[in-house]
Design a protein around this motif. Structure first.
Motif, PDB file in Angstrom:
ATOM      1  N   ARG A  56     -34.066  90.210  23.685  1.00  0.00           N
ATOM      2  CA  ARG A  56     -33.867  89.900  25.096  1.00  0.00           C
ATOM      3  C   ARG A  56     -35.081  89.221  25.717  1.00  0.00           C
ATOM      4  O   ARG A  56     -36.227  89.494  25.362  1.00  0.00           O
ATOM      5  N   GLU A 105     -30.153  93.646  20.120  1.00  0.00           N
ATOM      6  CA  GLU A 105     -30.340  92.401  20.872  1.00  0.00           C
ATOM      7  C   GLU A 105     -31.814  92.040  21.007  1.00  0.00           C
ATOM      8  O   GLU A 105     -32.680  92.910  21.082  1.00  0.00           O
ATOM      9  N   ASN A 165     -36.960  94.772  30.097  1.00  0.00           N
ATOM     10  CA  ASN A 165     -36.996  94.405  28.676  1.00  0.00           C
ATOM     11  C   ASN A 165     -38.430  94.242  28.187  1.00  0.00           C
ATOM     12  O   ASN A 165     -38.756  93.325  27.433  1.00  0.00           O
TER      13      ASN A 165
END
Length: 441
Positions: A194, A192, A319
């Motif tokens: 993010r 992913e 993140n």
């Protein structure tokens, strides 16, 4: 799952690039973009184990994971000696994972189930001006920013992490300036991409900016100042220095040090690490004599937290991954708690040009939780082998025990009922990494 179907575009790119690189430049030309391109393949096998019982009261036991990865790194040539395009694809396959695999950050955690993954980790345009000593580089897109101002990526796991944004580097002889603005991050154990978020309320952080100035007066000596900010959330400053002082032809005195300062801004919630601000300082002195090197270091941290044991949180929000070049970032423990001092000792010896052996030890003391003194320590050994017969192959292995304290469900040190001492946590950490990198074209 390790989806090889997604590898098709890069296989095509590899084939096309190889054909073009050997084709007659008169019949087809991209100004050097494809003709001078190269493709590297890296095969990486990583196993990591941590048997610490620190989270035993929460039902978390040994952390054990094993992964095989493949990296394809394509670098274009420079079209008309000015612009280009680079790309990297990472694929990770699960070989083994126990229930607490997620603690080792090798495999994707899909609701408690370990999975392999693949992703385009880097994809960026590049431009350059100047020569080797005086130049300007610009990059835009997804890129690894390794120890870049306040930002960092991890390269010791199965796949590296990367940032999306714009970055640049300006060099003028021994001076260098770098800057970046980024808005997304892809972690080392997932595909992913993010957005940055606050730690407690999960509000979006629009961007992170960072800048760095450095001076390298001689080989082995460098001083760097950097600053970075996650918008309205955390401000970071850092000063790092290292010097090698030749005393004889074979004997060098080594000195290193760093100072880091964190400040919570208007959106800072004081939810992790420290309530308002935090500081960390370290210094190291050592020597290098022939193939041997040793050093002794010390660090101290101040990070007051209103409700709990504070620590120096070096990232810039959820993140994100911040740069922190201090031996207090230990192999098993992090020696960065409020009031903590750390002593660090290391020694390494290059047995041959191919083989290096090393040992290390950390001891942390001086911090308290609810007036109970805490201590932690670890030690271990490692080797790194780069056989000359197989260019591009590296085998690394490290092993050692660590001792800290157990944590409660509130992530605070677990004290005994009489509040006179704490419950000791202990465990063993181990890692084996086999990496083989070679050029395809």
């Amino acid at each position: 799952m390790f989806s090889y179907a997604r590898l098709l575009p890069l296989i095509i790119l590899t084939t096309v690039g190889g054909v073009i690189s050997t084709a007659d430049a008169k019949s087809f030309s991209t100004g050097g973009l494809l003709e001078n391109s190269r493709m590297d393949l890296t095969l990486k096998n990583v196993w990591m184990l941590m048997t610490s019982d620190q989270l035993a009261d929460q039902g978390v036991g040994d952390q054990n994971a094993w992964a095989q990865s493949m990296h394809l790194d394509w670098q274009s040539g420079w079209a008309w000696d000015r612009v280009g395009l680079d790309a990297s694809w990472y694929g990770v396959a699960k070989l083994y994972a126990n229930e607490a695999f997620y603690g080792r950050d090798l495999l994707r955690d899909n609701r408690g189930r370990a999975e392999g993954f693949n992703k385009v980790g880097q994809l960026y345009g590049k431009a350059r001006w100047g020569d080797e000593k005086r130049y300007l580089y610009l990059w835009a897109g997804w890129k690894q920013l390794y120890k870049f101002g306040a930002l960092n990526v991890t390269r010791s796991r199965a796949a590296p992490s990367s940032w999306e944004g714009i970055s640049s580097e300006l060099a003028w002889d021994s001076f260098r300036a770098r800057a970046a603005i980024v808005n997304r991050f892809s972690e080392r154990d997932e595909p992913e991409k993010r957005r940055f978020m606050t730690l407690k309320s999960n509000k979006k952080i629009d961007y992170i900016t960072t800048g760095e100035l450095s001076w390298t007066p001689a080989k082995g000596s460098k001083i760097t100042w950097f600053a970075g900010e996650s918008k309205d959330y955390i401000l970071r400053h850092g000063l790092e220095a290292a010097a090698a002082w030749p005393l004889t032809e074979e004997f060098n005195l080594l000195t290193r040090g760093a100072y880091y300062y964190n400040k919570g801004l208007s959106e800072w919630e004081g939810a992790r690490g420290y309530s308002d601000h935090a500081q960390h300082i370290y210094a190291l002195v050592g020597y290098q004599y022939g193939a041997a090197e040793s050093g002794l270091g010390w660090s101290k941290t101040k990070a007051h937290l209103n409700n709990g044991l504070g620590h120096f949180y070096w990232h810039l929000g959820k993140n994100t991954r911040g740069a922190f070049n201090s031996p207090a970032d230990g192999e098993g423990n992090d020696y960065i708690n409020d009031g903590e001092q750390m002593l660090y000792l290391y020694s390494q010896y290059r047995v041959s040009p191919d083989l290096a052996l090393g040992v290390y030890g950390n001891y942390g003391f001086g911090m308290e939780f609810e007036k109970v003194p805490l201590t932690e320590w670890e030690y271990g050994g490692y080797f790194s082998w780069d056989p000359a017969q197989i260019k591009g192959l590296n085998i690394f292995a490290g092993f050692g025990p660590s001792y800290g304290w157990k944590l409660t469900s509130q992530k605070t040190p677990s004290l005994t009922d009489d509040k006179r001492t704490f419950h000791r946590a202990k465990g063993i950490g181990a890692a084996v990494r086999v990496e083989y990198k070679f050029n395809l074209f």
